[in-house]
Design a protein around this motif. Structure first.
Motif, PDB file in Angstrom:
ATOM      1  N   LEU A   3      -3.736  -6.538  -5.252  1.00 41.64           N
ATOM      2  CA  LEU A   3      -4.368  -5.178  -4.812  1.00 41.64           C
ATOM      3  C   LEU A   3      -5.735  -5.017  -4.857  1.00 41.64           C
ATOM      4  CD1 LEU A   3      -1.725  -3.152  -7.318  1.00 41.64           C
ATOM      5  CD2 LEU A   3      -1.881  -3.135  -4.681  1.00 41.64           C
ATOM      6  N   GLU A  47      -6.983  -7.523  -1.271  1.00 41.21           N
ATOM      7  CA  GLU A  47      -6.418  -6.841  -0.118  1.00 41.21           C
ATOM      8  C   GLU A  47      -6.188  -5.319   0.318  1.00 41.21           C
ATOM      9  OE1 GLU A  47      -2.693  -9.113   0.249  1.00 41.21           O
ATOM     10  OE2 GLU A  47      -3.693 -10.816  -0.524  1.00 41.21           O
ATOM     11  N   ASP A  48      -5.802  -4.639  -0.744  1.00 43.34           N
ATOM     12  CA  ASP A  48      -5.451  -3.334  -0.600  1.00 43.34           C
ATOM     13  C   ASP A  48      -6.364  -2.222  -0.894  1.00 43.34           C
ATOM     14  OD1 ASP A  48      -2.762  -3.672   0.591  1.00 43.34           O
ATOM     15  OD2 ASP A  48      -2.325  -4.613  -1.475  1.00 43.34           O
ATOM     16  N   ARG A  88       0.868  -1.217  -0.069  1.00 46.37           N
ATOM     17  CA  ARG A  88      -0.004  -0.019  -0.058  1.00 46.37           C
ATOM     18  C   ARG A  88       0.931   1.275  -0.019  1.00 46.37           C
ATOM     19  NH1 ARG A  88      -3.624  -2.659   3.378  1.00 46.37           N
ATOM     20  NH2 ARG A  88      -2.620  -1.866   5.414  1.00 46.37           N
TER      21      ARG A  88
END
Length: 115
Positions: free
Chosen positions: A71, A74-75, A24
């Protein structure tokens, strides 16, 4: 980079949590440096390259895809929930949103560290 205006500040512990994950941090640093909407595939390629310590052109396609999925899974949910990034689903692109303005100084440091 133009200063972004925002209306509500995120609590410090939320900002710290957002910046706690290396991926991140790298993503936000890239977005800060680019200062324009950027395709998630492009961001994934740069992140995969940085994680592997190789030039972008040497990143394997499967590594790019793995980062792209990570991405998305999760982010992005965390960054979107806190309104730190804006997501354009028609272009599969990200940009920093107004909420990121409160920690621009930290993002500038991340962008400098990731060169």
């Amino acid at each position: 980079m133009a200063t972004r205006s925002h209306t509500a500040e995120l609590p410090g512990d939320v900002v710290d949590d957002l910046l706690a994950a290396p991926r991140r941090r790298r993503l936000l640093g890239l977005l800060y440096r680019r200062d324009e909407p950027t395709a998630l595939a492009t961001l994934a390629a740069h992140i995969a390259a940085a994680e592997a310590g190789v030039p972008v052109e040497d990143v394997r396609p499967e590594d790019r895809r793995a980062v792209w999925w990570a991405l998305h899974e999760e982010d992005l949910p965390k960054l979107l929930a806190t309104d730190v990034v804006a997501y354009d689903s028609t272009r599969d692109a990200l940009s920093l949103s107004r909420a990121a303005a409160q920690f621009e100084g930290r993002l500038a440091g991340l962008a400098a560290d990731d060169r």
